[in-house]
Design an enzyme around this catalytic site. Structure first.
Site, PDB file in Angstrom:
ATOM      1  N   GLY A 314      60.959  -7.478  79.724  1.00 32.56           N
ATOM      2  CA  GLY A 314      61.228  -6.756  78.499  1.00 32.56           C
ATOM      3  C   GLY A 314      60.440  -7.372  77.354  1.00 32.56           C
ATOM      4  N   GLU A 315      60.988  -7.298  76.135  1.00 35.77           N
ATOM      5  CA  GLU A 315      60.351  -7.877  74.950  1.00 35.77           C
ATOM      6  C   GLU A 315      59.035  -7.191  74.585  1.00 35.77           C
ATOM      7  OE1 GLU A 315      59.748 -12.069  75.324  1.00 35.77           O
ATOM      8  OE2 GLU A 315      61.827 -12.492  75.847  1.00 35.77           O
ATOM      9  N   GLY A 316      58.698  -6.091  75.221  1.00 38.84           N
ATOM     10  CA  GLY A 316      57.402  -5.470  74.975  1.00 38.84           C
ATOM     11  C   GLY A 316      56.258  -6.209  75.633  1.00 38.84           C
TER      12      GLY A 316
END
Length: 349
Positions: A314-316
């Site tokens: 996640g987190e971009g």
């Protein structure tokens, strides 16, 4: 509406979602003249036609959605939306909900993986705290958000897009949100919940069973209200997913191409795709996540990921890495010499 079809509508007289549906009908389509200009220049560059594969397609994609014959990726921005979920109380994650606040502090201190990726690639980075200390409701007991709150969160996502950005990557952070994404996919596409549920932050077999049972319970709880994609979003979704929906829509209106991150961020695109497939034509999949049935989702959305690194952070993070490839595509198209400039002979036939 681009491509000659109507967006999903309901029989309701009035709904907080009406403005969203009206906005979708006004979205700009691709700039075909800009695409043709890119193709013309590509034919003149010092390389065999088509030899750069998807890099050439990326230049066309940028031009189509920026509306520019000379596409750019000079001011890319990674936006991460952070939220909390009441469903975490059911033991669906390997980490406690306190990690949400702790990770926000880690982002601010520059200590997260996404910080390093953005720094190494020269990407702008912003994190948005979506009431991180106020989790949405447990979706097995009631709707995650009411309609007004959901629309307000989408509006926040719309306003998060910085002026001057020419390429947007969207990501998220929120303990429990792979369970939320799996519930959305189950509602949209059907089939057993177990198909859509993955291990998220690394739950063991018992945790995985709890996730499946939680998604099943949520679908059963809301089964009479899952025909409208926007109602699926408010009943099952999290604030980060609603904000990403808004960000994707705002980017389209501002002619900013979008790179999607992984399993959770793609859930926002899936909601929009269910309203009308063309709403995410300006989006590409940054990577194939190792989480859940992401490959199945991307196939349904018609998206081929740029990367497949087995990531599920996640987190971009995957989207940010993919932005590096998009930047390279734009630079090659812009700066590569033509046959005439380099004095290189063109193909005989």
């Amino acid at each position: 509406m681009p491509y000659g079809a109507e967006p999903f509508m309901t029989d309701a007289v009035s709904s907080p979602y009406d403005d969203i549906r009206r906005l979708i009908t006004t979205m700009p389509g691709p700039d075909e003249a800009a695409v043709e200009a890119v193709r013309l220049r590509e034919r003149q560059l010092t390389k065999p036609a088509g030899s750069l594969g998807r890099l050439e397609w990326l230049s066309e994609w940028l031009a189509a959605w920026q509306g520019k014959p000379n596409p750019t990726a000079d001011r890319p921005l990674v936006c991460v939306f952070a939220a909390s979920h009441g469903v975490t109380a059911r033991g669906v994650s390997a980490y406690p909900s306190e990690v949400n606040r702790q990770m926000l502090e880690n982002f601010a201190a520059g200590g997260a993986a996404i910080n390093q990726i953005c720094a190494s690639l020269g990407l702008g980075f912003k994190v948005f705290d979506l009431a991180i200390d106020m989790p949405t409701h447990d979706i097995t007991e009631r709707e995650a958000m009411d309609e007004k709150s959901c629309v307000a969160t989408m509006a926040f996502g719309m306003e998060a897009i910085a002026g001057g950005t020419d390429l947007l990557a969207v990501g998220e952070m929120g303990i429990g949100n792979t369970t939320i994404a799996a519930a959305i996919y189950t509602a949209l596409y059907g089939g057993p919940a177990g198909h859509w549920v993955g291990r998220g932050t690394g739950v063991d077999d018992e945790g995985l069973a709890r996730k499946v049972a939680t998604v099943e319970a949520a679908i059963e709880r809301h089964k009479d209200h899952l025909k409208d994609p926007l109602e699926i979003l408010s009943r099952l979704g999290g604030r980060e997913i609603a904000a990403i929906v808004g960000a994707i829509l705002a980017a389209r209106m501002q002619r900013i191409p979008v790179v999607l991150d992984g399993y959770v961020a793609t859930a926002a695109a899936a909601i929009l795709h269910a309203i009308h497939p063309s709403t995410i034509d300006h989006c590409i999949a940054g990577h194939l996540s190792a989480e859940g049935a992401h490959q199945d989702v991307l196939a349904r959305l018609g998206k081929i990921p740029l990367l497949a690194l087995g990531m599920r952070l996640g987190e971009g993070s995957g989207a940010a890495l993919a932005v590096g490839i998009v930047k390279s595509a734009a630079a090659v198209h812009r700066d590569m010499a033509t046959f005439g400039q380099a004095g290189v002979s063109e193909r005989l036939s």
